[in-house]
Write a protein that holds these residues in place. Structure first.
Motif, PDB file in Angstrom:
ATOM      1  N   GLY A  60       4.477  -4.520   8.851  1.00 41.49           N
ATOM      2  CA  GLY A  60       3.591  -3.501   8.299  1.00 41.49           C
ATOM      3  C   GLY A  60       3.207  -2.430   9.293  1.00 41.49           C
ATOM      4  O   GLY A  60       2.687  -1.375   8.902  1.00 41.49           O
ATOM      5  N   ALA A  61       3.500  -2.662  10.573  1.00 43.66           N
ATOM      6  CA  ALA A  61       3.161  -1.683  11.606  1.00 43.66           C
ATOM      7  C   ALA A  61       3.944  -0.388  11.462  1.00 43.66           C
ATOM      8  O   ALA A  61       3.540   0.653  12.013  1.00 43.66           O
ATOM      9  CB  ALA A  61       3.406  -2.281  12.996  1.00 43.66           C
ATOM     10  N   VAL A  62       5.063  -0.404  10.701  1.00 48.26           N
ATOM     11  CA  VAL A  62       5.860   0.821  10.548  1.00 48.26           C
ATOM     12  C   VAL A  62       5.201   1.784   9.558  1.00 48.26           C
ATOM     13  O   VAL A  62       5.601   2.953   9.482  1.00 48.26           O
ATOM     14  CB  VAL A  62       7.299   0.507  10.097  1.00 48.26           C
ATOM     15  N   ARG A  95      -0.345  -5.429   9.569  1.00 45.60           N
ATOM     16  CA  ARG A  95       0.493  -4.793  10.590  1.00 45.60           C
ATOM     17  C   ARG A  95       1.437  -5.778  11.266  1.00 45.60           C
ATOM     18  O   ARG A  95       2.541  -5.423  11.662  1.00 45.60           O
ATOM     19  CB  ARG A  95      -0.381  -4.109  11.647  1.00 45.60           C
ATOM     20  N   ASP A  96       1.012  -7.035  11.396  1.00 42.62           N
ATOM     21  CA  ASP A  96       1.846  -8.017  12.091  1.00 42.62           C
ATOM     22  C   ASP A  96       2.605  -8.919  11.125  1.00 42.62           C
ATOM     23  O   ASP A  96       3.216  -9.903  11.540  1.00 42.62           O
ATOM     24  CB  ASP A  96       0.990  -8.872  13.036  1.00 42.62           C
ATOM     25  N   ALA A  97       2.589  -8.593   9.833  1.00 41.67           N
ATOM     26  CA  ALA A  97       3.279  -9.408   8.826  1.00 41.67           C
ATOM     27  C   ALA A  97       4.565  -8.730   8.384  1.00 41.67           C
ATOM     28  O   ALA A  97       4.738  -7.514   8.545  1.00 41.67           O
ATOM     29  CB  ALA A  97       2.368  -9.639   7.624  1.00 41.67           C
ATOM     30  N   ALA A  98       5.471  -9.517   7.824  1.00 42.97           N
ATOM     31  CA  ALA A  98       6.753  -8.976   7.352  1.00 42.97           C
ATOM     32  C   ALA A  98       6.526  -7.899   6.300  1.00 42.97           C
ATOM     33  O   ALA A  98       5.720  -8.070   5.385  1.00 42.97           O
ATOM     34  CB  ALA A  98       7.603 -10.102   6.779  1.00 42.97           C
ATOM     35  N   ALA A 154       8.246 -14.099   4.035  1.00 42.62           N
ATOM     36  CA  ALA A 154       9.217 -13.116   4.512  1.00 42.62           C
ATOM     37  C   ALA A 154      10.522 -13.245   3.732  1.00 42.62           C
ATOM     38  O   ALA A 154      10.979 -14.350   3.434  1.00 42.62           O
ATOM     39  CB  ALA A 154       9.467 -13.312   6.006  1.00 42.62           C
ATOM     40  N   LEU A 155      11.115 -12.126   3.377  1.00 39.59           N
ATOM     41  CA  LEU A 155      12.371 -12.112   2.631  1.00 39.59           C
ATOM     42  C   LEU A 155      13.497 -12.660   3.505  1.00 39.59           C
ATOM     43  O   LEU A 155      13.652 -12.274   4.663  1.00 39.59           O
ATOM     44  CB  LEU A 155      12.694 -10.693   2.183  1.00 39.59           C
TER      45      LEU A 155
END
Length: 293
Positions: free
Chosen positions: A157-159, A201-204, A213-214
């Motif tokens: 999620g940080a992107v 932010r730190d999750a997939a 996560a996929l």
């Protein structure tokens, strides 16, 4: 009767199958085209009872007409998939008809049309609209940004929020900056707005159906199913989309050093493989197109 049949089919897809708006429009259009063709082909109105009389020869004639209108192999295969679904819904057993096949030969990149058709087919077959948006975004990242599947699924999620570039961590933790085409950025943003879980932010960034996560395996299975529907070869894998990204850029004038940076290759020799692929593809085109070949 043709318009009500297509309308009812579209309602079924939207209400009962929960297909995306794009799928509903595309499949309804395919049903309307088939009904219009059969009405002219048989010289009379078409209802559910008449649909049960559709034979393989009728479908071949319909596809021949569509191919004559400029449809490529992948698009023709999607059209056949739509009319098969329509006939099944109407209670008419679809005749066994082989879809168009992509000719096998030298290794070649997936064409732009085939890449988009593949991504769209995967997205359209999703069980939930947000999953379709997810699959569309993932495959556009592979084809439109040249990411490895592990790199795409490793995004967090940080992107978000996205800008014109994306920071990607590749093999051996090598970090690179990849430009994002507007269509790719819009696809990821549409998915982020549709996913039913909050994205820390730190999750997939890309989630599976249950929120974890996929998995890359899920994407590979979906691509395998879609390429069978579209009649694409076994080499059409998620990684093939990255190869196509590279080969198409090389064919449009990108030099090897630029390509090396975009792909995140540690050595130039890893990038040079694409010159061989591009040369093979060009030779194939030459042999089929040049009058003196």
């Amino acid at each position: 009767m043709t318009a009500p049949l297509a309308h009812d089919f579209a309602q079924h897809l939207a209400r009962d199958r929960r297909r995306s708006d794009h799928t509903v429009r595309a499949y309804r259009a395919g049903a309307e085209r088939l009904l219009g063709f059969l009405q002219a082909h048989w010289g009379g109105p078409v209802d559910r009872a008449r649909l049960c009389a559709v034979e393989a020869a009728d479908l071949r004639a319909f596809l021949a007409q569509r191919r004559g209108e400029g449809l490529g192999n992948a698009s023709a295969a999607r059209e056949l998939s739509a009319v098969r679904a329509f006939l099944s819904w109407a209670g008419a057993p679809a005749p066994r008809t082989r879809g168009p096949r992509v000719k096998k030969g030298v290794p070649r990149p997936v064409s732009p049309g085939e890449a988009v058709a593949l991504a769209r087919e995967v997205a359209d077959e999703a069980s939930e609209p947000w999953i379709g948006a997810r699959d569309w975004a993932v495959l556009l990242l592979l084809y439109g940004a040249g990411l490895r599947i592990g790199e795409a699924l490793g995004l967090t999620g940080a992107v978000l929020p996205l800008g014109e570039t994306l920071v990607v961590t590749g093999k051996r933790n090598k970090v690179r900056i990849v430009p994002l085409l507007p269509a790719v950025r819009e696809a990821v943003e549409a998915y982020a707005g549709a996913v039913p879980w909050s994205i820390a932010r730190d999750a997939a960034l890309f989630r599976g159906a249950k929120g974890g996560a996929l998995s890359p395996g899920v994407v590979r299975v979906k691509v395998r199913s879609a390429r069978a529907t579209l009649g694409l070869g076994e080499r059409t894998t998620p990684h093939a989309l990255r190869h196509s990204f590279a080969t198409h850029l090389l064919g449009r004038g990108a030099d090897l050093r630029q390509l090396q940076e975009l792909l995140g290759h540690a050595s130039l020799s890893s990038t040079q493989v694409y010159t061989a692929v591009d040369a093979a593809h060009l030779l194939d085109v030459y042999r089929h197109a040049h009058p003196r070949a």
